[in-house]
Design a protein around this motif. Structure first.
Motif, PDB file in Angstrom:
ATOM      1  N   LEU B  45       5.946  44.551   1.389  1.00  0.00           N
ATOM      2  CA  LEU B  45       6.862  45.686   1.301  1.00  0.00           C
ATOM      3  C   LEU B  45       7.068  46.321   2.679  1.00  0.00           C
ATOM      4  N   ALA B  46       5.965  46.508   3.410  1.00  0.00           N
ATOM      5  CA  ALA B  46       6.069  47.049   4.765  1.00  0.00           C
ATOM      6  C   ALA B  46       6.844  46.100   5.658  1.00  0.00           C
ATOM      7  N   ASN B  47       6.613  44.798   5.467  1.00  0.00           N
ATOM      8  CA  ASN B  47       7.333  43.826   6.278  1.00  0.00           C
ATOM      9  C   ASN B  47       8.826  43.871   5.967  1.00  0.00           C
ATOM     10  N   GLY B  48       9.157  44.062   4.683  1.00  0.00           N
ATOM     11  CA  GLY B  48      10.567  44.180   4.306  1.00  0.00           C
ATOM     12  C   GLY B  48      11.215  45.352   5.007  1.00  0.00           C
ATOM     13  N   MET B  49      10.511  46.466   5.034  1.00  0.00           N
ATOM     14  CA  MET B  49      11.048  47.677   5.658  1.00  0.00           C
ATOM     15  C   MET B  49      11.176  47.488   7.172  1.00  0.00           C
ATOM     16  N   ALA B  50      10.143  46.901   7.770  1.00  0.00           N
ATOM     17  CA  ALA B  50      10.186  46.664   9.213  1.00  0.00           C
ATOM     18  C   ALA B  50      11.300  45.678   9.555  1.00  0.00           C
ATOM     19  N   THR B  51      11.460  44.652   8.719  1.00  0.00           N
ATOM     20  CA  THR B  51      12.532  43.686   8.953  1.00  0.00           C
ATOM     21  C   THR B  51      13.887  44.391   8.905  1.00  0.00           C
ATOM     22  N   ALA B  52      14.044  45.281   7.926  1.00  0.00           N
ATOM     23  CA  ALA B  52      15.308  46.000   7.797  1.00  0.00           C
ATOM     24  C   ALA B  52      15.593  46.833   9.049  1.00  0.00           C
ATOM     25  N   ALA B  53      14.572  47.521   9.575  1.00  0.00           N
ATOM     26  CA  ALA B  53      14.775  48.349  10.769  1.00  0.00           C
ATOM     27  C   ALA B  53      15.014  47.473  11.994  1.00  0.00           C
ATOM     28  N   ASP B  54      14.249  46.391  12.077  1.00  0.00           N
ATOM     29  CA  ASP B  54      14.388  45.433  13.162  1.00  0.00           C
ATOM     30  C   ASP B  54      15.819  44.916  13.152  1.00  0.00           C
ATOM     31  N   TRP B  55      16.275  44.622  11.960  1.00  0.00           N
ATOM     32  CA  TRP B  55      17.565  44.002  11.743  1.00  0.00           C
ATOM     33  C   TRP B  55      18.723  44.964  11.985  1.00  0.00           C
ATOM     34  N   MET B  56      18.614  46.177  11.413  1.00  0.00           N
ATOM     35  CA  MET B  56      19.755  47.090  11.497  1.00  0.00           C
ATOM     36  C   MET B  56      19.750  47.761  12.852  1.00  0.00           C
ATOM     37  N   SER B  57      20.733  47.370  13.636  1.00  0.00           N
ATOM     38  CA  SER B  57      20.735  47.731  15.040  1.00  0.00           C
ATOM     39  C   SER B  57      21.631  48.935  15.257  1.00  0.00           C
ATOM     40  N   ALA B  58      21.782  49.269  16.532  1.00  0.00           N
ATOM     41  CA  ALA B  58      22.747  50.292  16.895  1.00  0.00           C
ATOM     42  C   ALA B  58      24.117  49.910  16.357  1.00  0.00           C
ATOM     43  N   ALA B  59      24.388  48.602  16.329  1.00  0.00           N
ATOM     44  CA  ALA B  59      25.687  48.148  15.839  1.00  0.00           C
ATOM     45  C   ALA B  59      25.849  48.492  14.370  1.00  0.00           C
ATOM     46  N   SER B  60      24.810  48.242  13.560  1.00  0.00           N
ATOM     47  CA  SER B  60      24.911  48.562  12.134  1.00  0.00           C
ATOM     48  C   SER B  60      25.061  50.055  11.928  1.00  0.00           C
ATOM     49  N   PHE B  61      24.252  50.805  12.658  1.00  0.00           N
ATOM     50  CA  PHE B  61      24.195  52.238  12.398  1.00  0.00           C
ATOM     51  C   PHE B  61      25.382  52.977  13.013  1.00  0.00           C
ATOM     52  N   ILE B  62      25.639  52.726  14.281  1.00  0.00           N
ATOM     53  CA  ILE B  62      26.657  53.499  14.984  1.00  0.00           C
ATOM     54  C   ILE B  62      28.036  52.868  14.852  1.00  0.00           C
ATOM     55  N   SER B  63      28.115  51.561  15.115  1.00  0.00           N
ATOM     56  CA  SER B  63      29.438  50.969  15.273  1.00  0.00           C
ATOM     57  C   SER B  63      30.046  50.435  13.992  1.00  0.00           C
ATOM     58  N   MET B  64      29.205  49.954  13.065  1.00  0.00           N
ATOM     59  CA  MET B  64      29.776  49.186  11.967  1.00  0.00           C
ATOM     60  C   MET B  64      30.728  49.984  11.103  1.00  0.00           C
ATOM     61  N   ALA B  65      30.280  51.152  10.616  1.00  0.00           N
ATOM     62  CA  ALA B  65      31.169  51.945   9.767  1.00  0.00           C
ATOM     63  C   ALA B  65      32.436  52.303  10.533  1.00  0.00           C
ATOM     64  N   GLY B  66      32.295  52.563  11.848  1.00  0.00           N
ATOM     65  CA  GLY B  66      33.457  52.868  12.671  1.00  0.00           C
ATOM     66  C   GLY B  66      34.424  51.699  12.748  1.00  0.00           C
ATOM     67  N   LEU B  67      33.872  50.512  12.967  1.00  0.00           N
ATOM     68  CA  LEU B  67      34.717  49.317  13.019  1.00  0.00           C
ATOM     69  C   LEU B  67      35.434  49.106  11.689  1.00  0.00           C
ATOM     70  N   ILE B  68      34.666  49.226  10.588  1.00  0.00           N
ATOM     71  CA  ILE B  68      35.265  49.021   9.273  1.00  0.00           C
ATOM     72  C   ILE B  68      36.372  50.051   9.049  1.00  0.00           C
ATOM     73  N   SER B  69      36.092  51.262   9.515  1.00  0.00           N
ATOM     74  CA  SER B  69      37.041  52.347   9.370  1.00  0.00           C
ATOM     75  C   SER B  69      38.397  51.998   9.990  1.00  0.00           C
TER      76      SER B  69
END
Lengths: 93, 588
Positions: B45-69
């Motif tokens: 479970l911890a590995n899943g969470m760490a993988t998600a954070a590792d995976w979700m980058s500045a691009a996912s957080f900052i840019s992606m919704a903006g790009l989709i927008s």
């Protein structure tokens, strides 16, 4: 020798699971979300056009379900063929 | 409390940083095994969470919704592309690589293909992919810092470098894993709070995924209203998109396959105790990722609606709300009053050539003047896609603490990914190059020292990439995927599923796939190639899919015309196909 045929059967079942699950994976994302999106967009799901919904929501939900189904199937299969990771002295090697 | 955004930002960002550093110190690595794979004892479970954070980058957080927008339907390439790869990971890679039980992807390639050449090719691919990717992260850190702490972007990048340096170098994988768990919590909270607020404001539904398909105050579905607004202004309908079907197909595939081939994601599955854990932690990771990825398109639609209605309601530059001017000050919004009427005309097309360059003067309405050459169309407004998520809470007039929270979330996303990547880079150098090739007799302490030095050098290089970036954050990252798809994925999958695959085939495949993909990207992005010349209409972002197919094709053709791999390698392939007997991830 017996182990060998057993492992072959295990691997074959695994490959069958993989092909079924990956087919669903492909149909939902590339099929519904991309190739058939215009056709599905004529159908509505609440405030969504259906094709658009698959592309931006539905495919992702399906991916999650697919992994958990795979985990369940494989855990059962491991037990059935006795290759799971119970701490055991009769390891196959 | 009625504190300013600035004060809240210092408070929240400061508190989260203190937490990360506390965790990093508590769980710093003492051995190479702890440094590389966190000792191999991370719960799924911890590995899943760490993988998600590792995976979700500045691009996912900052840019992606903006790009989709700004992309509407076409944004699906990111949504499906960056989640669908986890199905491939869980089904085709993670359990087998865990059973194999070494530290790195080049370890697998080197052993499976009984060749140091293959190992070296894999190391080069890993370094290439990770550097491309980390550049995007540092840029993201810079954007967040410059906006919220009001320092220039380059200073933001330097501050970010300092922090990543601290805990990647100190903690190794062990420190990173538990820091990432904390960072996931921060980033998902920061992402969801404004999304829920805005969903309630616009549609009355607190669940953004449902609000996305909900109805606005006028009684029409949100998406229909947005399509209507787009039509009025002359944009393509939001739910339709403008990319060709083949391009959408190829980009999505490149991102999915690339995800499954990214070394910093794959290595996370070496950190769990069992094969069973590797499978399920891919599932957990995707659940944690899906929470953000199904919310992002909702945010995109909300933000787009809010943006257009704000501008269309007021029209006049002087009447624009405070956020508009703040973002203009950072250079991410620019307005050029082409017809001198003091009103903002927001229409399709670019307002001027390139990114805005400001001179020191102010225009008639008080706007910052740009020196860029104006385009012939009537659009007067430049909006950088990266600001959509960051500005969203302000556009929706949310409380100051929510705005500050988004800054902390963006930083958590960028830092967690950057740290994961830097670890891959340092492991590639210290383990795959120095330990495995140059000096096999190196002591544990020596190897650990090299790992830390390599991490330090990597931070500096990554920072330079961030200061001189080759494009939008999400686009830079998109290239890393193309390269990962065209190099690792076929070599690993064929290594597991095709017992006959040999070293000649794998090496030829990786080299040809990688060179083809790089050549295509460089030609069309940097040497003046135009969209008219795209093969089959495939953009450089999607070419990794073709590179992957070429890689696999070459690998199969070459392997069938050269001798079969040795017996012990074939036995190894048999061994990794079933879970029993998976020991700890080990060195030999």
């Amino acid at each position: 020798m017996e182990n060998n045929t057993k492992l072959k059967a295990y691997w074959k079942t695994n490959l069958r699971y993989l092909s079924i699950l990956l087919t669903i994976w492909f149909v939902v994302s590339y099929g519904f979300g991309i190739l058939l999106v215009d056709e599905l967009n004529t159908i509505r799901l609440g405030g969504f056009k259906l094709g658009f919904w698959f592309a931006q929501q539905g495919a992702i939900f399906t991916f999650v379900v697919l992994i958990f189904v795979y985990v369940r199937l494989m855990n059962k299969l491991d037990k059935k063929y006795n290759v799971d990771e119970r701490p055991s002295k009769n390891d196959l090697d | 409390m009625n504190l300013s955004v600035q004060t809240w930002t210092y408070l929240i960002v400061g508190a989260t940083f203190a937490l990360y550093i506390f965790i990093a110190i508590r769980s710093r690595a003492g051995s190479t095994k702890e440094f590389y794979v966190a000792g191999g004892g991370v719960p799924p479970l911890a590995n899943g969470m760490a993988t998600a954070a590792d995976w979700m980058s500045a691009a996912s957080f900052i840019s992606m919704a903006g790009l989709i927008s700004f992309m509407g339907y076409d944004g699906a390439v990111y949504l499906m592309g960056w989640t669908g790869g986890y199905v491939l990971l869980a089904l085709l890679l993670a359990p087998y690589l865990r059973k194999f039980g070494k530290f790195t992807v080049p370890d697998f390639i080197g052993d499976r293909y009984y060749s140091d050449v293959a190992r070296t090719v894999a190391v080069i691919c890993a370094l290439f992919v990770s550097f491309t990717y980390v550049a995007g992260q540092m840029r993201g850190v810079g954007v967040v810092f410059s906006r919220f702490l009001e320092v220039p972007i380059n200073w933001g990048i330097i501050i970010g470098m300092g922090i990543v340096f601290f805990y990647a170098v100190l903690g190794g994988m062990k420190g990173i894993t538990y820091t990432q768990v904390a960072q996931y919590c921060v980033l998902i909270f920061a992402f969801m709070v404004p999304a829920i607020y805005i969903s309630i404001q616009l549609t009355g539904n607190p669940i953004p995924q449902l609000g996305f398909g909900g109805t606005v105050a006028e009684g029409v579905p949100l998406l229909d209203k947005l399509d209507g607004l787009h039509k009025e202004l002359g944009f393509a309908a939001y739910t339709d998109g403008s990319k060709s079907t083949i391009d959408v197909f190829f980009i999505t595939a490149a991102l999915m396959i690339g995800t499954a081939g990214l070394p910093h994601v794959i290595v996370r599955f070496f950190t769990v105790p069992k094969v069973k854990d590797a499978r399920i932690s891919a599932g957990y990771a995707l659940v944690f990722i899906a929470i953000l990825y199904t919310t992002a398109p909702a945010i995109a639609a909300f933000a787009r609606t809010n943006l257009i209605t704000t501008i269309e309601d007021k029209k006049e530059y002087k009447a624009m709300p405070e956020w508009f001017k703040k973002w203009e000050n950072t250079g991410l919004i620019a307005w050029t009053d082409k017809n001198n009427d003091g009103q903002i005309q927001y229409l399709p097309g670019k307002p001027f050539k390139g990114k805005p360059k400001f001179n020191t003067q102010k225009g008639k309405s008080g706007e910052r003047l740009v020196t860029n050459e104006a385009t012939a169309n009537k659009n007067e407004l430049y909006i950088d896609r990266d600001i959509m998520v960051l500005a969203n809470p302000e556009i929706a007039r949310l409380p100051n603490w929510v705005i500050a929270l988004v800054a902390a979330g963006g930083l958590a996303a960028a830092l967690s990914t950057a740290a994961g990547l830097l670890l891959v880079i340092s492991t590639s150098v210290s383990h795959d190059l120095i330990k495995k090739q140059i000096n096999p007799n190196i002591s544990e302490r020596g190897e650990l020292l090299y790992a830390r030095i390599a991490a330090a050098v990597a931070v500096v290089v990554a920072g330079l990439f961030g200061i001189y970036p080759p494009g939008f954050v999400a686009q830079v990252v998109a290239f890393a995927f193309g390269l990962a798809a065209a190099s690792f994925f076929p070599a690993i999958v064929l290594g597991i599923f095709d017992k006959r695959m040999n070293k000649q085939g794998a090496i030829a495949g990786m080299v040809v796939g990688l060179l083809f993909t790089i050549a295509y990207i460089v030609y069309f992005k940097f040497l003046g190639g135009t969209a008219a010349g795209w093969w089959f209409g495939i953009s450089p972002e999607g070419i990794g899919t073709l590179g992957m197919l070429i890689n696999a094709g070459v690998a199969l053709a070459v392997s069938r015309n050269t001798e079969a791999p040795p017996k012990n390698v074939q036995n190894m392939v048999e061994q990794i196909r079933f879970p029993r007997g998976a020991g700890d991830a080990q060195q030999h």
